[in-house]
Design an enzyme around this catalytic site. Structure first.
Site, PDB file in Angstrom:
ATOM      1  N   PRO A 125       1.518  -0.336   3.133  1.00 63.94           N
ATOM      2  CG  PRO A 125       2.489   1.790   3.208  1.00 63.94           C
ATOM      3  CD  PRO A 125       2.577   0.419   3.784  1.00 63.94           C
ATOM      4  CG  HIS A 126      -1.537  -2.684  -0.569  1.00 64.01           C
ATOM      5  ND1 HIS A 126      -1.582  -2.857   0.799  1.00 64.01           N
ATOM      6  CD2 HIS A 126      -2.711  -3.132  -1.049  1.00 64.01           C
ATOM      7  CE1 HIS A 126      -2.748  -3.410   1.119  1.00 64.01           C
ATOM      8  NE2 HIS A 126      -3.451  -3.579   0.020  1.00 64.01           N
ATOM      9  CB  ALA A 127      -2.603   2.174  -3.906  1.00 59.07           C
TER      10      ALA A 127
END
Length: 159
Positions: free
Chosen positions: A73-75
């Site tokens: 998960p990345h943002a």
């Protein structure tokens, strides 16, 4: 002519204090919230909520569960001033809507500033490359201490 940026190693952004050995939650949103809470434990609730919201928005585009028991998960967020990374390990596995539908055991969470396109992508690529090795993934899952996790990553993450 500018010099190319020095290659980034995972342990340049993943610190021992941001590693969770045995996540107990059982749902996708819970694991993201737990990791964000751990990674940004010194930040305000508002800060953590904004980062969590950015990660949820990214997940709406498609699961970052890439298969083989791995999710990344990345943002990006305007709140971030540096790239931050956490690793969480789930012994039981969590349904993360991964591409292969298998439970996810290894979560590398990455939060980055809006203007960190190159660094963000380089770190994502290193993480994915590292986690292609089945024996390495298994060793991470079976690690019994944070020191062991750090040692495993240091051994594998070489240029």
């Amino acid at each position: 002519m500018s010099k190319p940026a020095a290659p980034i190693k995972i342990l340049d952004v993943l610190k021992p204090e941001t590693i969770l050995l045995d996540v107990r939650c059982t749902a996708k949103n819970e694991v993201i919230s737990e990791i964000v809470g751990h990674l940004f434990n010194k930040e305000t609730d508002e800060f953590k909520q904004e980062i969590t919201r950015a990660l949820y928005e990214r997940e709406k585009l498609g699961s970052t569960g890439i298969g083989s028991g791995v999710a990344v998960p990345h943002a990006k967020s305007a709140r971030m001033t540096n790239v931050a990374c956490a690793l969480a390990i789930s012994k039981k596995g969590i349904d993360f809507e991964a591409l292969d539908k298998a439970p996810v055991h290894l979560f590398f969470l990455l939060a980055a500033p809006l203007d960190s396109h190159s660094e963000h992508l380089n770190i994502l690529a290193r993480i994915v490359r590292l986690l292609k090795d089945r024996l390495f993934r298994q060793a991470l899952r079976e690690a019994s201490s944070i020191d062991e996790v750090v040692s495993l990553i240091a051994q594998e993450d070489n240029f």
